[in-house]
Design an enzyme around this catalytic site. Structure first.
Site, PDB file in Angstrom:
ATOM      1  N   ASP A  67       0.702  -1.287  -0.039  1.00 58.65           N
ATOM      2  CA  ASP A  67       0.101  -0.150   0.089  1.00 58.65           C
ATOM      3  C   ASP A  67       0.833   1.399   0.155  1.00 58.65           C
ATOM      4  OD1 ASP A  67       1.004  -0.761   2.732  1.00 58.65           O
ATOM      5  OD2 ASP A  67      -1.101  -1.186   3.654  1.00 58.65           O
TER       6      ASP A  67
ATOM      7  N   ASN B 130      -8.095  -3.064  14.268  1.00 59.81           N
ATOM      8  CA  ASN B 130      -9.501  -3.323  13.795  1.00 59.81           C
ATOM      9  C   ASN B 130      -9.260  -4.532  13.017  1.00 59.81           C
ATOM     10  OD1 ASN B 130      -7.952  -2.183  11.240  1.00 59.81           O
ATOM     11  ND2 ASN B 130      -9.460  -0.497  11.562  1.00 59.81           N
TER      12      ASN B 130
ATOM     13  N   GLU C  42      -9.811  -1.489   5.587  1.00 61.22           N
ATOM     14  CA  GLU C  42     -10.320  -1.371   6.284  1.00 61.22           C
ATOM     15  C   GLU C  42     -11.797  -2.276   5.850  1.00 61.22           C
ATOM     16  OE1 GLU C  42      -8.871   0.055   8.656  1.00 61.22           O
ATOM     17  OE2 GLU C  42      -8.481   1.815   7.492  1.00 61.22           O
TER      18      GLU C  42
HETATM   19  C1  F6R Z   1       1.146  -1.472   5.943  1.00 65.01           C
HETATM   20  C2  F6R Z   1      -0.217  -2.152   6.628  1.00 65.01           C
HETATM   21  C3  F6R Z   1      -0.719  -2.010   7.679  1.00 65.01           C
HETATM   22  C4  F6R Z   1      -0.411  -2.452   9.139  1.00 65.01           C
HETATM   23  C5  F6R Z   1      -1.212  -2.139  10.264  1.00 65.01           C
HETATM   24  C6  F6R Z   1      -0.217  -2.723  11.602  1.00 65.01           C
HETATM   25  O1  F6R Z   1       1.888  -0.984   4.515  1.00 65.01           O
HETATM   26  O2  F6R Z   1       0.189  -2.628   5.131  1.00 65.01           O
HETATM   27  O3  F6R Z   1      -2.075  -2.743   7.594  1.00 65.01           O
HETATM   28  O4  F6R Z   1       0.846  -3.452   8.621  1.00 65.01           O
HETATM   29  O5  F6R Z   1      -1.716  -1.053   9.549  1.00 65.01           O
HETATM   30  O6  F6R Z   1       0.839  -1.707  11.773  1.00 65.01           O
HETATM   31  P1  F6R Z   1       1.688  -1.611  12.788  1.00 65.01           P
HETATM   32  O7  F6R Z   1       2.577  -2.424  11.736  1.00 65.01           O
HETATM   33  O8  F6R Z   1       2.867  -0.375  12.238  1.00 65.01           O
HETATM   34  O9  F6R Z   1       0.778  -1.768  13.514  1.00 65.01           O
END
Ligand code: F6R
Length: 241
Positions: free
Chosen positions: A67, A135, A142
């Site tokens: 992403d 979440n 999401e």
């Molecule tokens: C990042 C991504 C997100 C993160 C998720 C957890 O490329 O795709 O899905 O993996 O938000 O983020 P952290 O590791 O910062 O807790």
């Protein structure tokens, strides 16, 4: 689904890095799907160490990231391209031409279609590394009423904006939209490794593994994939039955 319990963040990172190095050793020109955020930083550190110990060669490796924020160019320190360069690519012998991160400053709808095509042209993803949001999001998919099949543009939820605000000067600076691989894109990866660390991920991990398969917890789709390994530390697994 296979679950590997690590004692802490460091052990989780070392185990996940070993799975990724095994993939590179078995297929030196593999396509790795990569993630950003706090979770994979330790994995990337360990991979860099292995490269420096001459145990790993990234020369033929190709990567595709999950992403990118809309509106941020690759030289913006908050962009995921910048994150990947500084946390991994700049420290190993990967050819940057072989690294793909969605382009957040292009015409994003067109970019999503072309990103999907480019992944297909590479022959698909051999191993996808994932973190998980509090979440239950994976990539920027999401919680929603449906699973998105392909790379698309999303409106970030309030909870994700709040979680990511720690990396910006203020919450107002967090972009409101992002480009992300769809759940369908992720599910096409041949192997998936999801890493999770810390108590704040415990509910998401439990819902993803033990709950119903529902777009309200996007990571629950992984229950339908035939080769998923979850590497999580004790805190992230503390709600597991
Ligand atoms: C990042 C991504 C997100 C993160 C998720 C957890 O490329 O795709 O899905 O993996 O938000 O983020 P952290 O590791 O910062 O807790």
């Amino acid at each position: 689904m296979k679950i590997i319990k690590a004692k802490d963040y460091e052990e989780m990172s070392n185990i996940a890095a070993r799975i990724i190095s095994a993939q590179i050793l078995m297929k030196p020109d593999c396509v790795l799907g990569l993630a950003t955020g706090s979770s994979p930083i330790g994995v990337y550190k360990r991979l860099i160490e292995e490269y420096k110990e001459n145990a790993l060669d990234f020369k033929k490796v190709k990567t595709v990231n999950l992403d990118e924020y809309e509106g941020l160019s690759g030289d913006n320190v908050q962009s995921y391209r910048y994150f990947m360069n500084t946390n991994l690519f700049d420290h190993v012998n990967i050819d940057k031409k072989n690294t793909m991160v969605p382009n957040g400053i292009s015409s994003v709808e067109l970019e999503c279609g072309s990103y999907e095509e480019r992944i297909e042209k590479l022959g698909g993803i051999d191993l996808q590394l994932l973190g998980i949001g509090r979440n239950g999001h994976i990539g920027f998919n999401e919680p929603d009423e449906y699973f998105a099949a392909r790379t698309h543009v999303v409106n970030l939820t309030e909870s994700t904006i709040e979680a990511n605000a720690r990396l910006f000067e203020s919450k107002d600076e967090v972009p409101k939209r992002a480009l992300t691989m769809g759940i369908g894109t992720i599910m096409k990866a041949k192997k998936i490794v999801l890493i999770a660390s810390g108590e704040d991920k415990a509910k998401a991990v439990k819902d993803a593994v033990c709950g119903p398969v529902t777009p309200h917890c996007p990571a629950s789709a992984l229950q339908l994939h035939r080769d998923v390994v979850i590497v999580a530390d004790a805190e992230a697994l503390k709600l597991m039955p």
